[in-house]
Scaffold this motif. Structure first.
Motif, short mmCIF file in Angstrom:
data_model
loop_
_atom_site.label_atom_id
_atom_site.label_comp_id
_atom_site.label_asym_id
_atom_site.label_seq_id
_atom_site.Cartn_x
_atom_site.Cartn_y
_atom_site.Cartn_z
N ALA A 1 -17.91 6.81 0.22
CA ALA A 1 -18.78 7.06 -0.93
C ALA A 1 -17.99 6.74 -2.19
N LEU A 2 -18.63 6.10 -3.15
CA LEU A 2 -17.93 5.74 -4.38
C LEU A 2 -17.58 6.99 -5.17
N PRO A 3 -16.45 6.95 -5.87
CA PRO A 3 -16.02 8.10 -6.64
C PRO A 3 -16.87 8.30 -7.89
N THR A 4 -16.71 9.46 -8.47
CA THR A 4 -17.43 9.75 -9.71
C THR A 4 -16.54 9.64 -10.93
N ASP A 5 -15.25 9.38 -10.73
CA ASP A 5 -14.32 9.26 -11.85
C ASP A 5 -13.43 8.04 -11.63
N SER A 6 -12.43 7.86 -12.46
CA SER A 6 -11.54 6.70 -12.39
C SER A 6 -11.00 6.51 -10.98
N HIS A 7 -10.81 5.24 -10.60
CA HIS A 7 -10.28 4.91 -9.28
C HIS A 7 -9.72 3.50 -9.29
N PHE B 1 0.82 -1.20 0.00
CA PHE B 1 0.00 0.00 0.00
C PHE B 1 0.87 1.26 0.00
N ASP B 2 1.97 1.24 0.76
CA ASP B 2 2.89 2.38 0.76
C ASP B 2 3.48 2.61 -0.63
N LYS B 3 3.81 1.52 -1.31
CA LYS B 3 4.37 1.63 -2.67
C LYS B 3 3.35 2.28 -3.61
N LEU B 4 2.10 1.87 -3.52
CA LEU B 4 1.06 2.48 -4.36
C LEU B 4 0.93 3.97 -4.09
N LEU B 5 1.07 4.36 -2.85
CA LEU B 5 0.90 5.76 -2.48
C LEU B 5 2.07 6.64 -2.90
N THR B 6 3.18 6.03 -3.37
CA THR B 6 4.32 6.84 -3.82
C THR B 6 4.05 7.52 -5.14
N ASP B 7 3.08 7.03 -5.92
CA ASP B 7 2.76 7.63 -7.22
C ASP B 7 1.52 8.50 -7.08
N ASN B 8 1.73 9.80 -7.00
CA ASN B 8 0.59 10.70 -6.80
C ASN B 8 -0.17 10.99 -8.09
N THR B 9 0.21 10.34 -9.20
CA THR B 9 -0.54 10.51 -10.45
C THR B 9 -1.61 9.43 -10.61
N LEU B 10 -1.62 8.45 -9.71
CA LEU B 10 -2.66 7.41 -9.77
C LEU B 10 -4.00 8.00 -9.33
N PRO B 11 -5.09 7.44 -9.86
CA PRO B 11 -6.41 7.90 -9.37
C PRO B 11 -6.60 7.49 -7.91
N PRO B 12 -7.65 7.98 -7.26
CA PRO B 12 -7.89 7.63 -5.85
C PRO B 12 -7.93 6.12 -5.65
N ILE B 13 -7.42 5.71 -4.50
CA ILE B 13 -7.35 4.28 -4.17
C ILE B 13 -8.43 3.98 -3.13
N TYR B 14 -9.20 2.94 -3.40
CA TYR B 14 -10.23 2.48 -2.48
C TYR B 14 -9.83 1.10 -1.98
N TRP B 15 -9.57 1.02 -0.67
CA TRP B 15 -9.09 -0.22 -0.07
C TRP B 15 -10.28 -1.13 0.23
N GLU B 16 -10.01 -2.40 0.27
CA GLU B 16 -11.05 -3.40 0.55
C GLU B 16 -11.69 -3.12 1.91
N ASN B 17 -13.02 -3.18 1.94
CA ASN B 17 -13.81 -3.08 3.15
C ASN B 17 -13.66 -1.73 3.87
N VAL B 18 -13.49 -0.67 3.11
CA VAL B 18 -13.44 0.67 3.69
C VAL B 18 -14.73 1.39 3.28
N ASP B 19 -15.44 1.91 4.25
CA ASP B 19 -16.73 2.52 3.99
C ASP B 19 -16.53 3.96 3.48
#
Length: 128
Positions: free
Chosen positions: A29-35, A9-27
């Motif tokens: 609201a769903l995004p309106t764009d790519s994720h 997860f830390d590795k994924l967060l190193t790239d700030n050009t990625l769309p928002p990340i939604y982790w498993e089982n985290v409550d």
């Protein structure tokens, strides 16, 4: 598994050009764009080797979600960034060794309501 999940997860967060990340089982609201929807799956212990006490295997599954109708290439463009982060033989931690075992691969894309999802699977080993 918790330590490996944190490294991934830390590795994924190193790239700030990625769309928002939604982790498993985290409550949230769903995004309106790519994720990205990210899950780490423990596939169990692997082979034991002489001189190596333990090998654990994991699959990092990243579902790349783009709006229906924008095309598969948008999802693949996002996936290319994830592929760069997790190229084969990438070392996430030196001791104990946690690394990407195989070349990551796309799965078969599918539709879910208003999203097109393209799964990307990364094989990760932890050797201690």
């Amino acid at each position: 598994m918790k330590e490996v999940a944190q490294l991934v997860f830390d590795k994924l967060l190193t790239d700030n050009t990625l769309p928002p990340i939604y982790w498993e089982n985290v409550d949230k609201a769903l995004p309106t764009d790519s994720h990205l929807i990210v899950t780490l799956i423990d596939t169990g212990a692997g082979q034991e080797f002489l001189g190596v006490s333990k090998q654990d295997n994991y699959i990092l599954q990243v579902n790349i979600a783009v709006k229906r109708g924008v095309g598969q290439l948008k999802a693949m463009d996002i996936g290319a960034k994830v592929l760069q982060l997790f190229a084969k033989n990438t070392i996430l931690q030196a001791s104990p060794l946690v690394s990407v075992d195989l070349t990551p691969a796309y799965g078969t894309g599918y539709y879910d309501e208003k999203w097109y999802l393209l799964p990307l699977k990364v094989s990760i080993n932890s050797i201690s």
